[in-house]
Design a protein around this motif. Structure first.
Motif, short mmCIF file in Angstrom:
data_model
loop_
_atom_site.label_atom_id
_atom_site.label_comp_id
_atom_site.label_asym_id
_atom_site.label_seq_id
_atom_site.Cartn_x
_atom_site.Cartn_y
_atom_site.Cartn_z
N VAL A 1 0.84 -1.19 0.00
CA VAL A 1 0.00 0.00 0.00
C VAL A 1 0.88 1.25 0.00
N MET A 2 0.39 2.30 -0.66
CA MET A 2 0.99 3.62 -0.60
C MET A 2 -0.07 4.54 -0.02
N THR A 3 0.27 5.26 1.06
CA THR A 3 -0.70 6.13 1.73
C THR A 3 -0.13 7.54 1.88
N THR A 4 -1.04 8.46 2.12
CA THR A 4 -0.67 9.83 2.47
C THR A 4 -1.76 10.38 3.39
N GLN B 1 -2.25 13.80 3.24
CA GLN B 1 -2.48 15.11 2.64
C GLN B 1 -3.63 15.00 1.64
N ASN B 2 -4.72 15.68 1.91
CA ASN B 2 -5.90 15.61 1.04
C ASN B 2 -5.62 16.10 -0.38
N GLU B 3 -4.72 17.06 -0.55
CA GLU B 3 -4.44 17.62 -1.87
C GLU B 3 -3.35 16.87 -2.62
N ALA B 4 -2.78 15.83 -2.01
CA ALA B 4 -1.69 15.08 -2.65
C ALA B 4 -2.21 14.28 -3.84
N PRO B 5 -1.50 14.32 -4.96
CA PRO B 5 -1.90 13.50 -6.10
C PRO B 5 -1.72 12.02 -5.77
N MET B 6 -2.60 11.18 -6.31
CA MET B 6 -2.55 9.73 -6.09
C MET B 6 -2.68 9.03 -7.44
N PRO B 7 -2.19 7.78 -7.53
CA PRO B 7 -2.32 7.03 -8.78
C PRO B 7 -3.79 6.70 -9.08
N GLU B 8 -4.06 6.41 -10.35
CA GLU B 8 -5.41 5.98 -10.72
C GLU B 8 -5.73 4.69 -9.98
N GLY B 9 -6.97 4.55 -9.54
CA GLY B 9 -7.39 3.36 -8.79
C GLY B 9 -7.27 3.54 -7.29
N ASN C 1 -9.60 6.84 -0.85
CA ASN C 1 -9.36 7.26 0.54
C ASN C 1 -7.88 7.47 0.84
N LEU C 2 -7.19 8.11 -0.09
CA LEU C 2 -5.76 8.43 0.04
C LEU C 2 -4.89 7.19 0.22
N GLN C 3 -5.33 6.06 -0.36
CA GLN C 3 -4.58 4.81 -0.31
C GLN C 3 -4.58 4.17 -1.69
N TYR C 4 -3.42 3.60 -2.05
CA TYR C 4 -3.29 2.87 -3.31
C TYR C 4 -2.75 1.49 -2.99
#
Length: 192
Positions: free
Chosen positions: A57-60, A62-70, A73-76
């Motif tokens: 998992v990759m988490t953050t 920061q609500n404004e942080a870019p995340m990968p597609e898919g 809830n700020l988790q990939y």
């Protein structure tokens, strides 16, 4: 208007038409830049046909942080099998400093050793001198040291399961010989 003035106007218009016809159109700049974060998995086992799939998992926070597609809830979340690598790709659209944590989430099973390391990824987005959006990425391990790559090493340390068909035949043979020996002993004891 004098004839010379009219000629000057015509020449100026002709020069403008020629000049404007050779102009290249200005294309809109791309409004994002891609960040690629490579992750490597190394799996070792002396035994064949054991599970070699692990979850990450990759988490953050920061609500404004870019995340990968898919992501949600700020988790990939993703999985990797055997000795493979994955590349996490995100589109960064705004200047900022974004921080992520990457770690393993695999369900613990007997006879497996799991890499417990986690990594912090810092993405710094900024505009360069040509006003293009650029990013700088830094990866740190648990100790806060900069590292070149994210690597998780897992292994299976269990023994290979015995071939039950072979061992059960051997056990059955020994049992039959024991019964036969007892029977013969009984027969000879009764006769003498």
């Amino acid at each position: 208007m004098k004839l010379t003035d009219l000629k000057k106007v015509k020449i100026i218009l002709l020069v403008m038409i020629v000049f404007l016809s050779y102009q290249r159109p200005v294309l809109a700049a791309v409004d994002y830049t891609n960040v690629k974060i490579p992750v490597q998995q190394i799996f070792s086992s002396e035994v064949e046909k054991v599970s070699d799939e692990f979850s990450y998992v990759m988490t953050t926070n920061q609500n404004e942080a870019p995340m990968p597609e898919g992501s949600r809830n700020l988790q990939y979340f993703w999985t990797m099998k055997n000795n493979v690598g994955a590349e996490i790709v995100m589109k960064v659209r705004k200047v900022g400093r974004y921080q992520y944590k990457i770690y393993q989430t695999s369900e613990k099973k007997d006879n497996y050793l799991y890499d417990q390391n986690s990594y912090v990824v810092i993405v710094e987005a900024f505009y360069d001198q040509e006003d293009q959006l650029k990013v700088a990425t830094v990866v740190k391990n648990d100790k806060g040291e900069k590292v070149e790559r994210i690597t998780f090493e897992n292994s299976y340390i269990g023994k290979e399961k015995e071939d039950l068909s072979h061992s059960s035949v051997s056990s059955m043979t020994i049992l039959l010989w024991d019964i036969f020996y007892c029977y013969l002993s009984l027969v000879f004891a009764c006769l003498f």
